[in-house]
Design a protein around this motif. Structure first.
Motif, short mmCIF file in Angstrom:
data_model
loop_
_atom_site.label_atom_id
_atom_site.label_comp_id
_atom_site.label_asym_id
_atom_site.label_seq_id
_atom_site.Cartn_x
_atom_site.Cartn_y
_atom_site.Cartn_z
N TYR A 4 -7.06 -73.26 35.68
CA TYR A 4 -6.68 -74.62 35.29
C TYR A 4 -7.65 -75.14 34.23
O TYR A 4 -8.83 -74.83 34.25
N LYS A 5 -7.12 -75.96 33.33
CA LYS A 5 -7.92 -76.63 32.30
C LYS A 5 -7.50 -78.10 32.33
O LYS A 5 -6.33 -78.42 32.22
N VAL A 6 -8.47 -79.01 32.49
CA VAL A 6 -8.19 -80.44 32.47
C VAL A 6 -8.87 -81.03 31.24
O VAL A 6 -10.08 -80.86 31.04
N VAL A 7 -8.09 -81.71 30.41
CA VAL A 7 -8.60 -82.34 29.20
C VAL A 7 -8.53 -83.85 29.39
O VAL A 7 -7.46 -84.39 29.67
N GLU A 19 -2.51 -83.92 19.69
CA GLU A 19 -3.63 -83.04 19.33
C GLU A 19 -4.04 -82.18 20.51
O GLU A 19 -4.26 -80.97 20.35
N ALA A 20 -4.18 -82.78 21.68
CA ALA A 20 -4.58 -82.02 22.87
C ALA A 20 -3.52 -80.97 23.22
O ALA A 20 -3.85 -79.81 23.50
N LEU A 21 -2.25 -81.36 23.21
CA LEU A 21 -1.18 -80.41 23.54
C LEU A 21 -1.14 -79.25 22.55
O LEU A 21 -1.07 -78.08 22.94
N ASN A 22 -1.21 -79.55 21.26
CA ASN A 22 -1.15 -78.51 20.23
C ASN A 22 -2.38 -77.60 20.29
O ASN A 22 -2.25 -76.38 20.18
N GLU A 23 -3.56 -78.18 20.46
CA GLU A 23 -4.80 -77.38 20.47
C GLU A 23 -4.81 -76.39 21.62
O GLU A 23 -5.09 -75.20 21.43
N TRP A 24 -4.52 -76.86 22.82
CA TRP A 24 -4.66 -75.99 23.99
C TRP A 24 -3.50 -75.02 24.16
O TRP A 24 -3.69 -73.91 24.66
N THR A 25 -2.30 -75.37 23.73
CA THR A 25 -1.20 -74.40 23.79
C THR A 25 -1.40 -73.30 22.75
O THR A 25 -1.05 -72.15 23.00
N ARG A 26 -2.01 -73.64 21.60
CA ARG A 26 -2.36 -72.61 20.61
C ARG A 26 -3.34 -71.61 21.18
O ARG A 26 -3.36 -70.44 20.81
N LYS A 27 -4.19 -72.06 22.11
CA LYS A 27 -5.20 -71.19 22.73
C LYS A 27 -4.64 -70.41 23.91
O LYS A 27 -5.39 -69.73 24.61
N ALA A 46 -5.89 -96.63 30.09
CA ALA A 46 -7.29 -96.58 29.66
C ALA A 46 -7.70 -95.14 29.35
O ALA A 46 -8.52 -94.90 28.46
N MET A 47 -7.15 -94.18 30.09
CA MET A 47 -7.48 -92.77 29.92
C MET A 47 -6.25 -91.94 30.27
O MET A 47 -5.35 -92.41 30.96
N ALA A 48 -6.28 -90.69 29.83
CA ALA A 48 -5.26 -89.73 30.23
C ALA A 48 -5.94 -88.41 30.55
O ALA A 48 -6.96 -88.06 29.95
N PHE A 49 -5.38 -87.71 31.51
CA PHE A 49 -5.85 -86.38 31.88
C PHE A 49 -4.68 -85.42 31.69
O PHE A 49 -3.63 -85.60 32.30
N VAL A 50 -4.87 -84.44 30.81
CA VAL A 50 -3.82 -83.47 30.50
C VAL A 50 -4.22 -82.16 31.18
O VAL A 50 -5.34 -81.66 30.96
N VAL A 51 -3.33 -81.62 31.99
CA VAL A 51 -3.62 -80.42 32.77
C VAL A 51 -2.84 -79.24 32.20
O VAL A 51 -1.64 -79.33 31.96
N PHE A 52 -3.56 -78.13 32.00
CA PHE A 52 -2.98 -76.90 31.50
C PHE A 52 -3.29 -75.78 32.49
O PHE A 52 -4.25 -75.86 33.24
N THR A 53 -2.46 -74.73 32.46
CA THR A 53 -2.72 -73.55 33.29
C THR A 53 -2.63 -72.30 32.42
O THR A 53 -2.02 -72.29 31.36
N LYS A 54 -3.28 -71.24 32.92
CA LYS A 54 -3.22 -69.94 32.25
C LYS A 54 -3.44 -68.87 33.31
O LYS A 54 -4.30 -69.01 34.18
#
Length: 57
Positions: A4-7, A19-27, A46-54
């Motif tokens: 998991y990756k949390v941004v 930017e966050a979606l494009n950067e981390w999906t490219r990786k 106030a904030m957002a947390f974007v969660v990715f998996t790999k």
């Protein structure tokens, strides 16, 4: 094994989310979820947390 990756985005806008979606999906990470933290006195987040998996071996 699933990784998991949390941004954390402290400035929430269309541009910062894109930017966050494009950067981390490219990786090689896959978008999983997005959670917003709200302020009591505002309708804007106030904030957002974007969660990715790999998948890792």
């Amino acid at each position: 094994m699933l990784q998991y990756k949390v941004v954390e985005l402290s400035h929430v806008s269309e541009e910062t989310i894109e930017e966050a979606l494009n950067e981390w999906t490219r990786k090689g990470w896959k978008f999983d979820a997005m959670q917003f933290a709200m302020r009591d006195a505002s309708k804007r987040p106030a904030m957002a947390f974007v969660v990715f998996t790999k998948e890792e071996e």
